[in-house]
Design a protein around this motif. Structure first.
Motif, PDB file in Angstrom:
ATOM      1  N   ALA A  97      -2.584  -2.941  -3.331  1.00 43.14           N
ATOM      2  CA  ALA A  97      -3.751  -2.053  -3.442  1.00 43.14           C
ATOM      3  C   ALA A  97      -3.237  -0.634  -3.308  1.00 43.14           C
ATOM      4  O   ALA A  97      -3.174  -0.078  -2.213  1.00 43.14           O
ATOM      5  CB  ALA A  97      -4.774  -2.375  -2.353  1.00 43.14           C
ATOM      6  N   ARG A  98      -2.839  -0.053  -4.438  1.00 40.81           N
ATOM      7  CA  ARG A  98      -2.135   1.240  -4.385  1.00 40.81           C
ATOM      8  C   ARG A  98      -2.361   2.044  -5.660  1.00 40.81           C
ATOM      9  O   ARG A  98      -1.446   2.221  -6.454  1.00 40.81           O
ATOM     10  CB  ARG A  98      -0.642   1.017  -4.161  1.00 40.81           C
ATOM     11  N   THR A  99      -3.565   2.522  -5.887  1.00 46.21           N
ATOM     12  CA  THR A  99      -3.887   3.344  -7.067  1.00 46.21           C
ATOM     13  C   THR A  99      -3.130   2.855  -8.298  1.00 46.21           C
ATOM     14  O   THR A  99      -2.473   3.618  -8.989  1.00 46.21           O
ATOM     15  CB  THR A  99      -3.580   4.834  -6.810  1.00 46.21           C
ATOM     16  N   TYR A 116     -11.878   0.869  -9.177  1.00 49.83           N
ATOM     17  CA  TYR A 116     -12.064   2.327  -9.110  1.00 49.83           C
ATOM     18  C   TYR A 116     -11.652   2.923 -10.444  1.00 49.83           C
ATOM     19  O   TYR A 116     -10.627   2.537 -11.016  1.00 49.83           O
ATOM     20  CB  TYR A 116     -11.248   2.950  -7.977  1.00 49.83           C
ATOM     21  N   ASP A 171      -7.927   2.598  -0.598  1.00 48.25           N
ATOM     22  CA  ASP A 171      -7.225   1.384  -0.993  1.00 48.25           C
ATOM     23  C   ASP A 171      -6.984   0.464   0.198  1.00 48.25           C
ATOM     24  O   ASP A 171      -7.062  -0.767   0.077  1.00 48.25           O
ATOM     25  CB  ASP A 171      -5.883   1.738  -1.636  1.00 48.25           C
ATOM     26  N   VAL A 191       0.838  -1.195   0.000  1.00 51.30           N
ATOM     27  CA  VAL A 191       0.000   0.000   0.000  1.00 51.30           C
ATOM     28  C   VAL A 191       0.873   1.245   0.000  1.00 51.30           C
ATOM     29  O   VAL A 191       2.090   1.174   0.137  1.00 51.30           O
ATOM     30  CB  VAL A 191      -0.943   0.028   1.232  1.00 51.30           C
ATOM     31  N   TYR A 209      -8.192   1.384 -11.901  1.00 46.93           N
ATOM     32  CA  TYR A 209      -7.415   0.768 -10.828  1.00 46.93           C
ATOM     33  C   TYR A 209      -7.796  -0.701 -10.650  1.00 46.93           C
ATOM     34  O   TYR A 209      -8.975  -1.060 -10.626  1.00 46.93           O
ATOM     35  CB  TYR A 209      -7.665   1.469  -9.496  1.00 46.93           C
ATOM     36  N   MET A 265      -6.413   7.944  -0.158  1.00 44.08           N
ATOM     37  CA  MET A 265      -6.318   6.615  -0.776  1.00 44.08           C
ATOM     38  C   MET A 265      -5.466   5.661   0.053  1.00 44.08           C
ATOM     39  O   MET A 265      -5.853   4.512   0.276  1.00 44.08           O
ATOM     40  CB  MET A 265      -5.755   6.730  -2.187  1.00 44.08           C
ATOM     41  N   ILE A 280      -6.477  -4.432  -8.344  1.00 45.39           N
ATOM     42  CA  ILE A 280      -5.634  -5.013  -7.302  1.00 45.39           C
ATOM     43  C   ILE A 280      -4.576  -5.867  -7.982  1.00 45.39           C
ATOM     44  O   ILE A 280      -4.893  -6.780  -8.752  1.00 45.39           O
ATOM     45  CB  ILE A 280      -6.461  -5.884  -6.336  1.00 45.39           C
TER      46      ILE A 280
END
Length: 318
Positions: A152-154, A172, A111, A90, A266, A97, A268
């Motif tokens: 999970a990081r944009t 997203y 996120d 993350v 976005y 986020m 995962i």
């Protein structure tokens, strides 16, 4: 004697009537540049020739989610269950986020809550997750080396990235815009031709503005960009509107301008070849859409952007 003292006081008062201007000594020390900052002249690429083509946002169809704590034997989820925690890559520098709460020390954000929902589905406990902070440039590497179970990081899904990692369905939908100081007179991306713009290394945002600005500066984290903008070292920041909204919330003298000029879907990130985990994560995302968790998470972290939109519709290739 008293008359002499009074006269002296009156004389001093006459000589110093009105405010005494302060001497302002200009700073001579150069403004520090963030560690890892560099000037960019061309879009980065990891392979020769034209960019690969694919149906990037079509993922693997999920099956029914198994009960929490009862993962299929030998599956990636079972290995995570036996370990006792999900390991998620993350951010801690993207307010709203993925960011570190300065009061509690905990990592929070949209996120982060998605990662917690994956842990909840595996363990029945959303707290059984270990967060590993990674920069944008580190996302693919930590998945390839098996240092994390998911990222999970944009992270925008692209055909180029799909050569190295797998992705969930889109959870997203963002788009790239521009952040400037309120008095900058910059209306959007088309006004960046003679400007100096900050971007984060390892992000799709970098390639999207190559050729649109006079100078591009690449830094490890988006907060580095905000500091450079505040110090006048750059004229603008350009990236996804979700990230820019978090930066603007931290500095009321900035604003997000212009329309979206890209679509950033976005997903995962999952290590290559772990199809069972991709399908499982997609099942978690389906449940989040259906039971209102996605909308609740949006309102919690991104409600200042307006009413919660409909979550992205999942697309599957099988």
């Amino acid at each position: 004697m008293r008359r002499l003292v009074l006269a002296a006081v009156l004389l001093v008062g006459a000589c110093t009537s009105g405010p005494v201007p302060s001497e302002v000594i200009p700073r001579e020390a150069p403004v520090p540049v963030p560690a890892g900052a560099s000037t960019v002249t061309a879009a980065p690429t990891t392979s020769p020739g034209p960019a690969p083509r694919c149906d990037a946002t079509a993922s693997l169809r999920p099956g029914p989610l198994p009960p929490a704590g009862q993962m299929p034997a030998g599956s990636a989820m079972d290995r995570i269950l036996q370990r006792g925690r999900l390991i998620a890559g993350v951010d801690q520098n993207s307010y709203l986020m993925g960011f570190r709460n300065s009061f509690t020390g905990e990592i929070e954000g949209f996120d982060v809550d998605v990662a917690r929902q994956i842990a909840r589905a595996i363990f029945g406990d959303a707290t059984k997750v270990q967060f590993k902070v990674v920069t944008a440039a580190e996302r693919i590497g930590v998945l390839q080396r098996g240092e994390v179970d998911v990222v999970a990081r944009t992270m925008t899904i692209t055909c180029e990235r799909l050569k190295d990692v797998d992705f969930s369905a889109v959870y997203y939908q963002a788009g790239q815009r521009v952040l400037v100081r309120r008095n900058a007179g910059i209306a959007g991306v088309d006004a960046l031709g003679d400007k100096k713009v900050c971007v984060a290394s390892g992000s799709t945002s970098l390639g999207n503005v190559v050729g649109r600005a006079r100078t591009l500066v690449s830094v490890p984290n988006w907060t580095d960009c905000l500091v450079m903008l505040q110090q006048g070292q750059v004229d603008a920041i350009s990236t996804d509107d979700t990230i820019l909204a978090g930066l603007a919330a931290q500095d009321p003298y900035t604003e997000v301008v212009g329309a979206r000029f890209t679509d950033e879907s976005y997903g995962i990130g999952v290590p290559k070849g772990q199809e069972d985990l991709v399908r499982f994560v997609n099942g978690v995302l389906e449940r989040m859409r259906a039971d209102g968790t996605w909308a609740e998470t949006y309102r919690r972290w991104l409600g200042t952007l307006g009413p919660a939109p409909q979550p992205p519709v999942a697309r599957y290739r099988d």
